[in-house]
Motif scaffolding. Sequence first.
Motif, short mmCIF file in Angstrom:
data_model
loop_
_atom_site.label_atom_id
_atom_site.label_comp_id
_atom_site.label_asym_id
_atom_site.label_seq_id
_atom_site.Cartn_x
_atom_site.Cartn_y
_atom_site.Cartn_z
N GLU A 19 0.82 -1.21 0.00
CA GLU A 19 0.00 0.00 0.00
C GLU A 19 0.86 1.26 0.00
N GLY A 20 2.00 1.21 0.67
CA GLY A 20 2.92 2.36 0.66
C GLY A 20 4.07 2.12 -0.29
N ARG A 21 3.73 1.89 -1.58
CA ARG A 21 4.75 1.50 -2.55
C ARG A 21 5.88 2.53 -2.66
N LEU A 22 5.51 3.82 -2.72
CA LEU A 22 6.52 4.86 -2.90
C LEU A 22 7.49 4.89 -1.72
N GLN A 23 6.93 4.82 -0.51
CA GLN A 23 7.80 4.78 0.67
C GLN A 23 8.69 3.55 0.66
N THR A 24 8.10 2.41 0.29
CA THR A 24 8.86 1.16 0.26
C THR A 24 10.00 1.23 -0.74
N VAL A 25 9.72 1.78 -1.92
CA VAL A 25 10.76 1.88 -2.96
C VAL A 25 11.89 2.79 -2.50
N PHE A 26 11.54 3.93 -1.90
CA PHE A 26 12.57 4.87 -1.47
C PHE A 26 13.45 4.29 -0.38
N ILE A 27 12.86 3.66 0.60
CA ILE A 27 13.68 3.11 1.69
C ILE A 27 14.51 1.93 1.21
N MET A 28 13.94 1.11 0.31
CA MET A 28 14.73 0.02 -0.26
C MET A 28 15.90 0.56 -1.06
N ALA A 29 15.68 1.66 -1.80
CA ALA A 29 16.78 2.28 -2.55
C ALA A 29 17.85 2.81 -1.60
N GLY A 30 17.42 3.41 -0.49
CA GLY A 30 18.40 3.90 0.49
C GLY A 30 19.21 2.77 1.10
N VAL A 31 18.53 1.68 1.45
CA VAL A 31 19.23 0.52 2.00
C VAL A 31 20.19 -0.06 0.96
N ALA A 32 19.73 -0.15 -0.29
CA ALA A 32 20.56 -0.72 -1.35
C ALA A 32 21.83 0.10 -1.55
N ILE A 33 21.69 1.43 -1.57
CA ILE A 33 22.87 2.29 -1.75
C ILE A 33 23.82 2.12 -0.57
N VAL A 311 10.77 5.77 8.37
CA VAL A 311 9.67 5.28 7.53
C VAL A 311 8.68 4.46 8.36
N MET A 312 9.19 3.62 9.24
CA MET A 312 8.30 2.81 10.08
C MET A 312 7.49 3.67 11.03
N ALA A 313 8.08 4.75 11.53
CA ALA A 313 7.33 5.66 12.41
C ALA A 313 6.19 6.31 11.64
N VAL A 314 6.46 6.68 10.38
CA VAL A 314 5.40 7.27 9.54
C VAL A 314 4.30 6.25 9.27
N VAL A 315 4.69 4.99 9.02
CA VAL A 315 3.70 3.94 8.75
C VAL A 315 2.80 3.73 9.97
N VAL A 316 3.37 3.79 11.17
CA VAL A 316 2.57 3.62 12.39
C VAL A 316 1.49 4.70 12.46
N VAL A 317 1.87 5.93 12.14
CA VAL A 317 0.90 7.04 12.17
C VAL A 317 -0.15 6.84 11.09
N GLN A 318 0.29 6.47 9.88
CA GLN A 318 -0.64 6.30 8.78
C GLN A 318 -1.61 5.13 9.00
N LYS A 319 -1.12 4.09 9.63
CA LYS A 319 -1.92 2.87 9.80
C LYS A 319 -2.53 2.77 11.21
N ALA A 320 -2.62 3.89 11.91
CA ALA A 320 -3.14 3.85 13.28
C ALA A 320 -4.57 3.29 13.31
N ARG A 321 -5.43 3.72 12.37
CA ARG A 321 -6.82 3.23 12.36
C ARG A 321 -6.86 1.73 12.10
N GLU A 322 -6.04 1.25 11.13
CA GLU A 322 -6.02 -0.18 10.84
C GLU A 322 -5.51 -0.97 12.05
N ILE A 323 -4.51 -0.41 12.74
CA ILE A 323 -3.99 -1.08 13.92
C ILE A 323 -5.07 -1.18 15.00
N GLY A 324 -5.84 -0.09 15.17
CA GLY A 324 -6.93 -0.10 16.14
C GLY A 324 -7.98 -1.14 15.81
#
Length: 421
Positions: A19-33, A311-324
């Motif tokens: 669902e967070g493809r853009l975030q996933t791609v960016f962090i994977m690119a950062g890890v890869a570099i 990125v994970m901190a942002v995901v927690v905020v974004q997915k707070a309703r789903e987590i609830g």
Amino acid sequence: MFNPLLPFEWIVAIRFLREGRLQTVFIMAGVAIGVAVIVFMSALMAGLQGNFIRRVLSAQAHIELLPPKEVSRPLRMGAHAAPGEVEGAIIQPPLQRLKSIDQWQSVTAQIRTMPELKVVASVAGGSALVVRGNANRAVSVAGVEPAQYFRIVDLESKIVRGRAQLTTSDILIGTELADDLGLQVGDKLRLSTATSASGTDATGAALTLTITGIFDLGNKGANARNTFVALRTAQSLLGLPGGVTSLEVTVEDVYAAERIAQRITAATGVQADSWIKTNAEFFSAVNAQTLANTAIRFFVGLSVAFGIASVMAVVVVQKAREIGILRAMGISQAQIMRLFLLQGGLLGLAGSVAGCLLGAGILVLWQRTALNADGTPLFALALEPMLFVYALLLAMLTGLAAAFAPARRAARLDPVVAIRG
């Protein structure tokens, strides 16, 4: 629809990442570099250090055993000294005579039993004068046993003309000395010494030898100064009947040479100097490179960890309703925590795989473009499989560690508050 072959946490973690493809791609690119930088720098530094050490040790032993130096001792006045009288002796260091290692055969047999040692070769070395017509040069003569010594210094691979043959009437010389005196393979060369090793023979000794090979050690000074003859020839020339001036040793682990040298000294009483001691500045430079490489890898890994954590901190905020909602459905805090830890681990793993491939590609490109003037690689870069394994594990563990704090926060969310937003 849930895949029954996957645990619940895996299904939700993969869905959140999709669902967070853009975030996933960016962090994977950062890890890869980051992983690519770690792989490239590690291989580059390892290759650079290996090349330096090969160059330093290609023409010398790892450990050299030497006879003890002569020292002067004052004659004490002892009981004849008057009360309050101070001795004013002036001690002058004595001249160091050429001498053999005492009982070198038994010392050789003793150290050969040490498992860390590879080769032990006896050498009779000293100074001599090369005479060619009206020209002469001061040189260093090393009398060796080819079968052993050539396993320490590979003279056979450094011969540019002739061959590495050493009988009692042969001599090997360097390219600079050959050019200075106009010598070729097959020419005769006269070696002479001013005095014998005992210092009693004022006329010294002289031998006429045949040049069987001309070598290139990669050092202009060494090529002009070093010569090699058979061990018995050097013993006769230098006045060392049956004696040797040093024992040359190679070891399995070159970085443990100083520790092994100290053990040899303690066991035999003979002075043992390692290449680490005799090349202290070079070894300090190698250690500085290692520390710099470690620091670079640490800070790159730290930046990767902070990237995943943010990125994970942002995901927690974004997915707070789903987590609830998940918590209201009966999902435990431990499952929520595992869910986010899985996301961090997957990001680290996927990014590290891409980073290893990218790093390997950069290393191959480096080897093909960084060349010497003759077209050979600048230095060898070994693609060690364990380097990639360590990079994968490091990135995955970094992802798990970085996701721990956000995962704990997500697990502690109050379901009612999270659903209300």
